[in-house]
Design a protein around this motif. Sequence first.
Motif, PDB file in Angstrom:
ATOM      1  N   ALA A  53       0.834  -1.196   0.000  1.00 27.41           N
ATOM      2  CA  ALA A  53       0.000   0.000   0.000  1.00 27.41           C
ATOM      3  C   ALA A  53       0.878   1.259   0.000  1.00 27.41           C
ATOM      4  CB  ALA A  53      -0.917   0.015   1.224  1.00 27.41           C
ATOM      5  N   THR A  54       0.457   2.243  -0.763  1.00 27.32           N
ATOM      6  CA  THR A  54       1.236   3.476  -0.892  1.00 27.32           C
ATOM      7  C   THR A  54       1.491   4.141   0.456  1.00 27.32           C
ATOM      8  OG1 THR A  54       0.427   3.816  -3.131  1.00 27.32           O
ATOM      9  CG2 THR A  54       1.284   5.747  -1.998  1.00 27.32           C
ATOM     10  N   GLU A  55       0.480   4.170   1.340  1.00 22.63           N
ATOM     11  CA  GLU A  55       0.683   4.847   2.625  1.00 22.63           C
ATOM     12  C   GLU A  55       1.745   4.162   3.479  1.00 22.63           C
ATOM     13  OE1 GLU A  55      -3.122   2.343   3.182  1.00 22.63           O
ATOM     14  OE2 GLU A  55      -2.322   3.635   1.612  1.00 22.63           O
ATOM     15  N   LEU A  56       1.965   2.864   3.281  1.00 19.66           N
ATOM     16  CA  LEU A  56       3.022   2.181   4.030  1.00 19.66           C
ATOM     17  C   LEU A  56       4.405   2.585   3.528  1.00 19.66           C
ATOM     18  CD1 LEU A  56       1.588  -1.395   4.623  1.00 19.66           C
ATOM     19  CD2 LEU A  56       1.681   0.557   6.178  1.00 19.66           C
ATOM     20  N   LYS A  57       4.493   2.924   2.261  1.00 26.72           N
ATOM     21  CA  LYS A  57       5.769   3.417   1.739  1.00 26.72           C
ATOM     22  C   LYS A  57       6.167   4.700   2.474  1.00 26.72           C
ATOM     23  CE  LYS A  57       5.215   1.382  -2.874  1.00 26.72           C
ATOM     24  NZ  LYS A  57       4.081   0.525  -2.595  1.00 26.72           N
ATOM     25  N   ILE A  58       5.181   5.502   2.811  1.00 27.22           N
ATOM     26  CA  ILE A  58       5.426   6.743   3.555  1.00 27.22           C
ATOM     27  C   ILE A  58       5.710   6.434   5.017  1.00 27.22           C
ATOM     28  CG2 ILE A  58       4.403   8.934   4.324  1.00 27.22           C
ATOM     29  CD1 ILE A  58       2.596   8.747   1.749  1.00 27.22           C
ATOM     30  N   LEU A  60       6.332   3.530   6.791  1.00 27.89           N
ATOM     31  CA  LEU A  60       7.377   2.591   7.198  1.00 27.89           C
ATOM     32  C   LEU A  60       8.740   2.893   6.595  1.00 27.89           C
ATOM     33  CD1 LEU A  60       5.435  -0.800   6.974  1.00 27.89           C
ATOM     34  CD2 LEU A  60       5.923   0.567   9.009  1.00 27.89           C
ATOM     35  N   LEU A  61       8.736   3.404   5.363  1.00 24.90           N
ATOM     36  CA  LEU A  61      10.001   3.560   4.644  1.00 24.90           C
ATOM     37  C   LEU A  61      10.439   5.010   4.466  1.00 24.90           C
ATOM     38  CD1 LEU A  61       9.304   0.833   1.952  1.00 24.90           C
ATOM     39  CD2 LEU A  61      10.753   0.623   3.997  1.00 24.90           C
ATOM     40  N   GLY A  62       9.591   5.946   4.849  1.00 25.11           N
ATOM     41  CA  GLY A  62       9.973   7.347   4.747  1.00 25.11           C
ATOM     42  C   GLY A  62       9.994   7.898   3.339  1.00 25.11           C
ATOM     43  N   VAL A  63       9.269   7.277   2.420  1.00 28.33           N
ATOM     44  CA  VAL A  63       9.183   7.822   1.065  1.00 28.33           C
ATOM     45  C   VAL A  63       8.410   9.136   1.157  1.00 28.33           C
ATOM     46  CG1 VAL A  63       8.316   7.456  -1.275  1.00 28.33           C
ATOM     47  CG2 VAL A  63       9.255   5.524   0.021  1.00 28.33           C
ATOM     48  N   ALA A  76      11.321   5.548 -10.458  1.00 27.54           N
ATOM     49  CA  ALA A  76      12.697   5.256 -10.038  1.00 27.54           C
ATOM     50  C   ALA A  76      13.051   5.934  -8.721  1.00 27.54           C
ATOM     51  CB  ALA A  76      13.677   5.679 -11.134  1.00 27.54           C
ATOM     52  N   ASP A  77      12.601   7.168  -8.528  1.00 32.64           N
ATOM     53  CA  ASP A  77      12.916   7.884  -7.286  1.00 32.64           C
ATOM     54  C   ASP A  77      12.210   7.264  -6.083  1.00 32.64           C
ATOM     55  OD1 ASP A  77      14.493   9.591  -8.769  1.00 32.64           O
ATOM     56  OD2 ASP A  77      13.023  11.222  -8.797  1.00 32.64           O
ATOM     57  N   VAL A  78      11.052   6.661  -6.315  1.00 37.02           N
ATOM     58  CA  VAL A  78      10.344   5.968  -5.230  1.00 37.02           C
ATOM     59  C   VAL A  78      11.124   4.714  -4.842  1.00 37.02           C
ATOM     60  CG1 VAL A  78       8.224   4.756  -4.582  1.00 37.02           C
ATOM     61  CG2 VAL A  78       8.092   6.928  -5.831  1.00 37.02           C
ATOM     62  N   ALA A  79      11.599   3.969  -5.823  1.00 34.72           N
ATOM     63  CA  ALA A  79      12.414   2.781  -5.530  1.00 34.72           C
ATOM     64  C   ALA A  79      13.658   3.178  -4.740  1.00 34.72           C
ATOM     65  CB  ALA A  79      12.794   2.056  -6.815  1.00 34.72           C
ATOM     66  N   ALA A  80      14.303   4.263  -5.139  1.00 29.65           N
ATOM     67  CA  ALA A  80      15.498   4.728  -4.433  1.00 29.65           C
ATOM     68  C   ALA A  80      15.171   5.129  -2.995  1.00 29.65           C
ATOM     69  CB  ALA A  80      16.127   5.903  -5.185  1.00 29.65           C
ATOM     70  N   ALA A  81      14.059   5.827  -2.807  1.00 29.72           N
ATOM     71  CA  ALA A  81      13.658   6.236  -1.453  1.00 29.72           C
ATOM     72  C   ALA A  81      13.297   5.022  -0.597  1.00 29.72           C
ATOM     73  CB  ALA A  81      12.479   7.208  -1.526  1.00 29.72           C
ATOM     74  N   GLY A  85      15.173   4.022   2.741  1.00 33.00           N
ATOM     75  CA  GLY A  85      14.362   3.896   3.947  1.00 33.00           C
ATOM     76  C   GLY A  85      14.526   2.559   4.636  1.00 33.00           C
ATOM     77  N   VAL A  86      14.537   1.474   3.870  1.00 31.39           N
ATOM     78  CA  VAL A  86      14.672   0.155   4.509  1.00 31.39           C
ATOM     79  C   VAL A  86      16.092  -0.054   5.019  1.00 31.39           C
ATOM     80  CG1 VAL A  86      15.262  -1.362   2.517  1.00 31.39           C
ATOM     81  CG2 VAL A  86      13.801  -2.204   4.386  1.00 31.39           C
ATOM     82  N   ARG A  87      17.060   0.523   4.341  1.00 31.41           N
ATOM     83  CA  ARG A  87      18.453   0.441   4.814  1.00 31.41           C
ATOM     84  C   ARG A  87      18.569   1.098   6.190  1.00 31.41           C
ATOM     85  NH1 ARG A  87      22.782   4.270   4.151  1.00 31.41           N
ATOM     86  NH2 ARG A  87      24.775   3.226   4.476  1.00 31.41           N
TER      87      ARG A  87
END
Length: 165
Positions: A53-58, A60-63, A76-81, A85-87
């Motif tokens: 879910a998109t909101e979890l990217k924000i 949990l991962l700080g996108v 591509a920038d979302v994948a990088a973020a 974030g997971v790192r």
Amino acid sequence: MKGSAAAQILSLLVRQGATVSVAESLTGGLIGAALTDPMGASAAFRGGVIAYATELKIKLLGVPADLLEREGAVHADVAAAMAKGVRELAEADYGLAVTGVAGPDTQDGKPVGTVHAAVCGPRARVWHRDLMLTGSREHIRDATAKEALELLRGVLEANLGEQSG
């Protein structure tokens, strides 16, 4: 192929004294499963987040929310973020992330088969791979996992060369 790539990746990580974590969207855990299949995976694999879910990217991962609003989740920038974030979340040396469209429908105006993979490594350096895959939903998900593992392996091999050269 995924299994042998995962074993090689884990060997490279152990040789470097490094760890990896994963952030997955369309693959739903396939990459994490591949990396935890070989014996001894716990020496280098920290964990992962399935942020479908998109909101979890924000959350949990700080996108950045504005990036997602502007570009959608398949970028591509979302994948990088996600990789960054997971790192950070897992306190790993490397973060590997994938986002894309497995089908059957388009997402955010992006056609089925559009995939972005990214690795975030030491000093927050990012490597990425943009893909346009074809085939069934299952094939796209499997091919994404394979390509992401290959990207990570290539980064680790290059970094091993830098360390020994």
